[in-house]
Design a protein around this motif. Structure first.
Motif, PDB file in Angstrom:
ATOM      1  N   UNK A 186      27.760  34.674  58.325  1.00 33.12           N
ATOM      2  CA  UNK A 186      28.544  36.007  58.804  1.00 33.12           C
ATOM      3  C   UNK A 186      29.137  36.453  57.363  1.00 33.12           C
ATOM      4  N   UNK A 187      29.111  37.863  57.311  1.00 37.77           N
ATOM      5  CA  UNK A 187      29.832  38.644  56.492  1.00 37.77           C
ATOM      6  C   UNK A 187      31.085  38.966  56.885  1.00 37.77           C
ATOM      7  N   UNK A 188      32.328  38.628  56.542  1.00 35.89           N
ATOM      8  CA  UNK A 188      33.420  38.969  56.939  1.00 35.89           C
ATOM      9  C   UNK A 188      34.309  39.812  55.888  1.00 35.89           C
ATOM     10  N   UNK A 189      35.034  40.608  56.382  1.00 38.83           N
ATOM     11  CA  UNK A 189      35.847  41.604  55.315  1.00 38.83           C
ATOM     12  C   UNK A 189      37.325  41.025  55.193  1.00 38.83           C
ATOM     13  N   UNK A 203      35.665  32.958  48.475  1.00 42.81           N
ATOM     14  CA  UNK A 203      34.823  33.883  49.234  1.00 42.81           C
ATOM     15  C   UNK A 203      33.956  33.229  49.850  1.00 42.81           C
ATOM     16  N   UNK A 204      33.322  32.079  49.756  1.00 43.67           N
ATOM     17  CA  UNK A 204      32.291  31.330  50.480  1.00 43.67           C
ATOM     18  C   UNK A 204      33.088  30.121  51.177  1.00 43.67           C
ATOM     19  N   UNK A 253      30.650  31.615  56.071  1.00 41.13           N
ATOM     20  CA  UNK A 253      31.014  32.762  55.975  1.00 41.13           C
ATOM     21  C   UNK A 253      31.119  33.224  54.480  1.00 41.13           C
ATOM     22  N   UNK A 254      30.772  34.525  54.297  1.00 41.93           N
ATOM     23  CA  UNK A 254      30.867  35.242  53.008  1.00 41.93           C
ATOM     24  C   UNK A 254      31.764  36.410  52.985  1.00 41.93           C
ATOM     25  N   UNK A 255      32.879  36.359  52.157  1.00 37.85           N
ATOM     26  CA  UNK A 255      33.838  37.477  52.171  1.00 37.85           C
ATOM     27  C   UNK A 255      33.354  38.760  51.446  1.00 37.85           C
ATOM     28  N   UNK A 256      33.335  40.030  52.067  1.00 34.18           N
ATOM     29  CA  UNK A 256      33.031  40.891  51.311  1.00 34.18           C
ATOM     30  C   UNK A 256      34.226  41.853  51.185  1.00 34.18           C
ATOM     31  N   UNK A 257      34.563  42.189  49.985  1.00 37.30           N
ATOM     32  CA  UNK A 257      35.614  43.370  49.766  1.00 37.30           C
ATOM     33  C   UNK A 257      35.041  44.723  50.245  1.00 37.30           C
ATOM     34  N   UNK A 258      36.084  45.519  50.317  1.00 36.50           N
ATOM     35  CA  UNK A 258      35.567  47.253  50.809  1.00 36.50           C
ATOM     36  C   UNK A 258      34.848  47.684  49.572  1.00 36.50           C
ATOM     37  N   UNK A 259      35.079  47.180  48.163  1.00 36.25           N
ATOM     38  CA  UNK A 259      34.365  47.871  47.351  1.00 36.25           C
ATOM     39  C   UNK A 259      32.960  47.506  47.063  1.00 36.25           C
TER      40      UNK A 259
END
Length: 86
Positions: free
Chosen positions: A9-12, A25-26, A34-40
């Motif tokens: 799952x990609x999470x913000x 981030x992982x 879960x993989x954290x993705x920043x808005x940028x």
């Protein structure tokens, strides 16, 4: 070999209940990654993945890589999953 159900799952940032953080981030919890993705980074990924909107114009397999995030995504043809042992 992975058996059973698994999920990526990609999470913000700021998603309630997320295990992934900006410092880590992982994050894995059981079979759930879960993989954290920043808005940028989401904006950059959307630009890089733009060619997926025209599937007739690209050939599979296709690979996208973001080394600075230690992330690589491979898009494979369905036939690869028909017989995963080969």
């Amino acid at each position: 070999i992975i058996t059973g159900d698994t999920a990526i799952t990609f999470v913000s940032t700021g998603v309630e209940g997320a295990f992934a953080t900006e410092e880590h981030p992982y994050a894995a919890h059981g079979p759930w990654l879960q993989i954290l993705l920043t808005e940028e980074f989401v904006e950059r990924m959307l630009e890089d993945l733009e060619d997926l909107n025209s599937p007739e114009e690209f050939k599979l397999p296709k690979e996208y890589s973001w080394p600075e995030k230690k992330l690589k995504v491979s898009i494979l043809p369905d036939a690869v999953f028909d017989n995963p042992l080969h």
